[in-house]
Scaffold this motif. Structure first.
Motif, PDB file in Angstrom:
ATOM      1  N   GLU A 126       0.555   5.040  -1.822  1.00  9.83           N
ATOM      2  CA  GLU A 126       0.556   6.275  -1.028  1.00  9.83           C
ATOM      3  C   GLU A 126       1.675   7.205  -1.475  1.00  9.83           C
ATOM      4  N   ALA A 127       2.854   6.634  -1.715  1.00  9.16           N
ATOM      5  CA  ALA A 127       3.975   7.467  -2.149  1.00  9.16           C
ATOM      6  C   ALA A 127       3.648   8.141  -3.474  1.00  9.16           C
ATOM      7  N   ALA A 128       3.068   7.383  -4.404  1.00  4.65           N
ATOM      8  CA  ALA A 128       2.743   7.947  -5.712  1.00  4.65           C
ATOM      9  C   ALA A 128       1.681   9.042  -5.580  1.00  4.65           C
ATOM     10  N   GLN A 129       0.674   8.780  -4.750  1.00  3.57           N
ATOM     11  CA  GLN A 129      -0.387   9.789  -4.580  1.00  3.57           C
ATOM     12  C   GLN A 129       0.146  11.044  -3.917  1.00  3.57           C
ATOM     13  N   SER A 130       1.041  10.848  -2.949  1.00  4.73           N
ATOM     14  CA  SER A 130       1.566  12.020  -2.245  1.00  4.73           C
ATOM     15  C   SER A 130       2.375  12.902  -3.194  1.00  4.73           C
ATOM     16  N   LEU A 131       2.869  12.315  -4.292  1.00  4.61           N
ATOM     17  CA  LEU A 131       3.614  13.113  -5.268  1.00  4.61           C
ATOM     18  C   LEU A 131       2.674  13.786  -6.267  1.00  4.61           C
ATOM     19  N   GLN A 162       5.255  -3.230 -11.069  1.00  2.00           N
ATOM     20  CA  GLN A 162       5.650  -4.135  -9.999  1.00  2.00           C
ATOM     21  C   GLN A 162       4.794  -5.391  -9.997  1.00  2.00           C
ATOM     22  N   GLN A 188       2.280   3.810 -13.640  1.00  2.00           N
ATOM     23  CA  GLN A 188       3.709   4.022 -13.395  1.00  2.00           C
ATOM     24  C   GLN A 188       4.265   3.163 -12.264  1.00  2.00           C
ATOM     25  N   VAL A 189       3.438   2.929 -11.260  1.00  2.00           N
ATOM     26  CA  VAL A 189       3.971   2.341 -10.034  1.00  2.00           C
ATOM     27  C   VAL A 189       3.448   0.930  -9.760  1.00  2.00           C
ATOM     28  N   LYS A 209       0.827  -1.205   0.000  1.00  2.00           N
ATOM     29  CA  LYS A 209       0.000   0.000   0.000  1.00  2.00           C
ATOM     30  C   LYS A 209       0.864   1.259   0.000  1.00  2.00           C
ATOM     31  N   GLY A 210       2.019   1.173   0.646  1.00  2.00           N
ATOM     32  CA  GLY A 210       2.921   2.325   0.717  1.00  2.00           C
ATOM     33  C   GLY A 210       3.329   2.844  -0.659  1.00  2.00           C
ATOM     34  N   GLN A 211       3.363   1.953  -1.647  1.00  2.00           N
ATOM     35  CA  GLN A 211       3.735   2.368  -2.999  1.00  2.00           C
ATOM     36  C   GLN A 211       2.675   3.302  -3.578  1.00  2.00           C
TER      37      GLN A 211
END
Lengths: 214, 252
Positions: A116-121, A136, A131-132, A112-114
């Motif tokens: 979240e990281a993409a959304q936060s950007l 994977q 992209q993310v 899930k962190g992946q």
């Protein structure tokens, strides 16, 4: 054995159809599988349940019955398909259901962190997927996808029953002509095996490539 | 520049926090401390739209989110807020299929449609800033935790946010690796980056913060300058928390 070599060209034509059916159904199966996987994961109640029912029906019925329904059943509703078209449709729909489960599992395996990281950007949900998450998920999905692919290569033999002259049916036609069975069956068994091994090798290469970051 | 009013958030019956008021000036460094489960991480995640509050409002720069808005305006506000804030996670969350440089350049290229050369230039300068120029072509799996977190900081900076949020950035690191990450954060602080940091690093709070906020049981219990908070602690709850932290540090 001589008979096999004399008719080798005919068998190769059969092998060509086997390959064609495999590749075409795999291609459309991939697209269907991807759409159904995303529909199940991201769709609203209706869409996700429709996708679920589709997967359940396809996985819960024999592929031979599905082929018969499309080739022999649909004409009752005025839809008459050529044998090859029927084979493409039946197998694509079948592969799509199995691959959607593979893809769903692979997408869920991305932490899930992946996301979240993409959304936060500032990436939109679709950009995040593209992209993310999917790159994977692809790595996780490749080995089971390879199994599906090799499995379908062999299951194409089932469409011989709707008179598609793929590898099995070309052997059967030759057997009917010469009244010798063994050499032809052995010959196509070897040809199936060579094709499976070749695809397994290619998929192994793709897997190694996608894993280079890990 | 940041105004949080009356913010509340529950997960089902569990109230994470309520009635949070928080005003942060530009160039201010705010450190949020408190026992685990006090709601500080969730509050930080609300500032980035990763959690959706139930009540209250958030205004960051020109973007404003309000619990009473309709779904479409909320979605738009969250998207705007995300462009104005950069987030650094406890578990780094670098993209494992991209090199360090690609991790940094992806968002500017995809979201801001920056050209590849421009993005690469920006990416390289940011990796240089966090001291990782020579690692730009390595995949995250080949980097240490501290290096991964520094890449993650560069990745967040690449979107040129007005506010940087840090969610326990050193908690997943081995003690000997926390220093390099804290050094980068101190450097950002010195350059005037507005920051909100959730951390257990009291030394960082004391040295870099303009303001320390102590949260416990879903409320802001007290806040003040580092000197006020550490040397003239007002509430008993905060004194107990500080004693526990110091006790842990002493036994280590």
């Amino acid at each position: 054995m001589e008979l096999v070599f004399q008719n080798f060209e005919f068998l190769l034509t059969g092998a060509y159809y086997t390959l064609l059916i495999t590749v075409v159904s795999m291609f459309f199966g991939l697209i269907i599988g991807m759409i159904v996987a995303i529909a199940r994961l991201k769709g609203n109640w209706l869409i996700s349940n429709l996708a679920k029912v589709y997967v359940s029906i396809i996985r819960g019925t024999p592929i031979l019955v599905q082929i018969f329904i499309i080739y022999f059943g649909l004409p009752d509703f005025g839809i008459t398909l050529g044998p090859l078209t029927a084979a493409f449709i039946a197998l694509s729909v079948n592969i799509g259901a199995y691959l959607s489960e593979t893809f769903r599992g692979a997408i869920l395996s991305v932490p899930k962190g992946q996301t979240e990281a993409a959304q936060s950007l500032g990436l939109t949900p679709w950009q995040t997927m593209r992209q993310v998450v999917l790159p994977q998920a692809a790595r996780v999905a490749i080995p089971p996808m390879g199994n599906t692919f090799v499995g379908i290569l062999k299951e194409t033999s089932l469409v011989s029953v709707v008179t598609v002259t793929e590898l099995l049916r070309s052997a059967q036609l030759l057997i009917a002509q010469y009244y010798v069975a063994m050499p032809f069956y052995i010959a196509i068994a070897i040809m199936y095996w060579v094709m499976s091994t070749f695809f397994t090798y290619i998929l192994g290469r793709i897997e190694a490539r996608l894993s280079k970051a890990y | 520049m940041i105004e949080v009013n009356n913010l509340g958030k529950s997960f089902g019956d569990l109230v994470v926090f309520r009635d949070i008021h928080l005003h942060i000036q530009s160039r201010e460094i705010v450190v949020l401390v408190g026992p685990s489960g006090s709601g500080k991480s969730t509050l930080l995640r609300c500032l980035n739209g990763l959690e959706v509050p139930d009540t209250g409002s958030i205004r960051i720069g020109d973007a404003s989110w309000d619990a009473s808005q309709n779904a479409a305006s909320k979605k738009q506000a969250i998207q705007q807020i995300r462009l104005l804030t950069g987030m650094v996670f406890q578990s780094f969350n670098l993209f494992p299929h991209m090199t360090a440089l690609e991790n940094v350049t992806m968002a500017p290229m995809i979201v801001k449609k920056m050209s590849q050369t421009q993005a690469a230039e920006l990416g390289e300068s940011l990796l240089a800033k966090v001291g990782l120029s020579q690692k730009k072509n390595e995949y995250p799996s080949r980097l240490s935790g501290g290096q991964q977190q520094r890449v993650a900081i560069a990745r967040a900076l690449a979107m040129q946010p007005e506010l940087m949020l840090f969610d326990e950035p050193t908690s997943a690191l081995d003690p000997e690796l926390t220093g390099e990450v804290l050094a980068v954060m101190k450097q950002l602080a010195a350059e005037g980056t507005t920051m909100v940091v959730v951390t257990h690093e009291m030394k960082f709070a004391r040295e870099a913060a303009n303001r320390v906020i102590f949260m416990s049981d879903g409320k802001i219990q007290e806040e003040g300058t580092p000197e006020q908070f550490f040397d003239q602690t007002k509430t008993e709850r905060a004194r107990r928390f500080l004693r526990q932290i110091e006790g842990d540090a002493a036994t280590e």
